[in-house]
Design a protein around this motif. Structure first.
Motif, PDB file in Angstrom:
ATOM      1  N   ARG A  25       0.813  -1.226   0.000  1.00 27.04           N
ATOM      2  CA  ARG A  25       0.000   0.000   0.000  1.00 27.04           C
ATOM      3  C   ARG A  25       0.840   1.267   0.000  1.00 27.04           C
ATOM      4  O   ARG A  25       0.623   2.165  -0.794  1.00 27.04           O
ATOM      5  CB  ARG A  25      -0.908   0.027   1.210  1.00 27.04           C
ATOM      6  CG  ARG A  25      -2.180  -0.701   1.008  1.00 27.04           C
ATOM      7  CD  ARG A  25      -3.122  -0.328   2.141  1.00 27.04           C
ATOM      8  NE  ARG A  25      -4.434  -0.201   1.565  1.00 27.04           N
ATOM      9  CZ  ARG A  25      -5.500  -0.799   2.023  1.00 27.04           C
ATOM     10  NH1 ARG A  25      -5.426  -1.517   3.107  1.00 27.04           N
ATOM     11  NH2 ARG A  25      -6.646  -0.647   1.429  1.00 27.04           N
ATOM     12  N   SER A  26       1.783   1.363   0.925  1.00 27.97           N
ATOM     13  CA  SER A  26       2.554   2.604   1.033  1.00 27.97           C
ATOM     14  C   SER A  26       3.397   2.835  -0.210  1.00 27.97           C
ATOM     15  O   SER A  26       3.556   3.978  -0.653  1.00 27.97           O
ATOM     16  CB  SER A  26       3.416   2.611   2.294  1.00 27.97           C
ATOM     17  OG  SER A  26       4.377   1.596   2.240  1.00 27.97           O
ATOM     18  N   ASN A  27       3.927   1.767  -0.796  1.00 26.51           N
ATOM     19  CA  ASN A  27       4.696   1.918  -2.038  1.00 26.51           C
ATOM     20  C   ASN A  27       3.809   2.403  -3.178  1.00 26.51           C
ATOM     21  O   ASN A  27       4.216   3.257  -3.969  1.00 26.51           O
ATOM     22  CB  ASN A  27       5.357   0.598  -2.430  1.00 26.51           C
ATOM     23  CG  ASN A  27       6.513   0.239  -1.538  1.00 26.51           C
ATOM     24  OD1 ASN A  27       7.101   1.097  -0.887  1.00 26.51           O
ATOM     25  ND2 ASN A  27       6.851  -1.031  -1.487  1.00 26.51           N
ATOM     26  N   VAL A  29       0.997   4.163  -2.922  1.00 27.07           N
ATOM     27  CA  VAL A  29       0.632   5.561  -2.666  1.00 27.07           C
ATOM     28  C   VAL A  29       1.802   6.480  -3.008  1.00 27.07           C
ATOM     29  O   VAL A  29       1.615   7.533  -3.637  1.00 27.07           O
ATOM     30  CB  VAL A  29       0.162   5.745  -1.206  1.00 27.07           C
ATOM     31  CG1 VAL A  29       0.004   7.213  -0.856  1.00 27.07           C
ATOM     32  CG2 VAL A  29      -1.149   4.992  -0.975  1.00 27.07           C
ATOM     33  N   SER A  30       3.004   6.090  -2.632  1.00 26.46           N
ATOM     34  CA  SER A  30       4.192   6.895  -2.957  1.00 26.46           C
ATOM     35  C   SER A  30       4.389   7.006  -4.463  1.00 26.46           C
ATOM     36  O   SER A  30       4.697   8.076  -4.983  1.00 26.46           O
ATOM     37  CB  SER A  30       5.445   6.287  -2.324  1.00 26.46           C
ATOM     38  OG  SER A  30       5.381   6.363  -0.931  1.00 26.46           O
TER      39      SER A  30
END
Length: 105
Positions: A25-27, A29-30
């Motif tokens: 998820r964080s990758n 979004v980034s």
């Protein structure tokens, strides 16, 4: 995959729902933020019109950056990653040797 694995990202003021594993998820979004930034830069230049063309130009720019970094990784990081890891391992080994010598002595 369930809808709980869905992430909504916004690129050029449009929402995109993308299914991905929770650990990514964080990758994702980034990556979306980075792409959005590149596309906004291109749009604000006024030289490229149309979301499709802006997306293609952003993809080309990002790919060029990535390929350039692969060609010259030591310039950007002040030394190759392999050398940095080797140096770090040597420092850890040295610290562990010092610690072991202290306990035995």
């Amino acid at each position: 995959m369930s809808s709980s694995n869905s992430v909504t990202v916004q690129i050029l003021d449009k929402d995109y729902s993308i299914i991905c594993p929770p650990e990514e998820r964080s990758n994702l979004v980034s990556a979306a933020r980075y792409l959005d930034g590149k596309m906004r830069e291109i749009r604000s230049s006024g030289k490229v019109i149309g979301a499709d063309r802006i997306a293609v130009m952003a993809a080309l720019n990002i790919t060029h950056e990535m390929l350039h970094r692969q060609e010259t990784p030591e310039v950007a990081s002040g030394g190759t990653t392999r050398e940095q890891v080797r140096d770090l391992l040597e420092r850890v080994d040295s610290a562990l040797a010092d610690d072991t010598g202290t306990k035995n002595g």
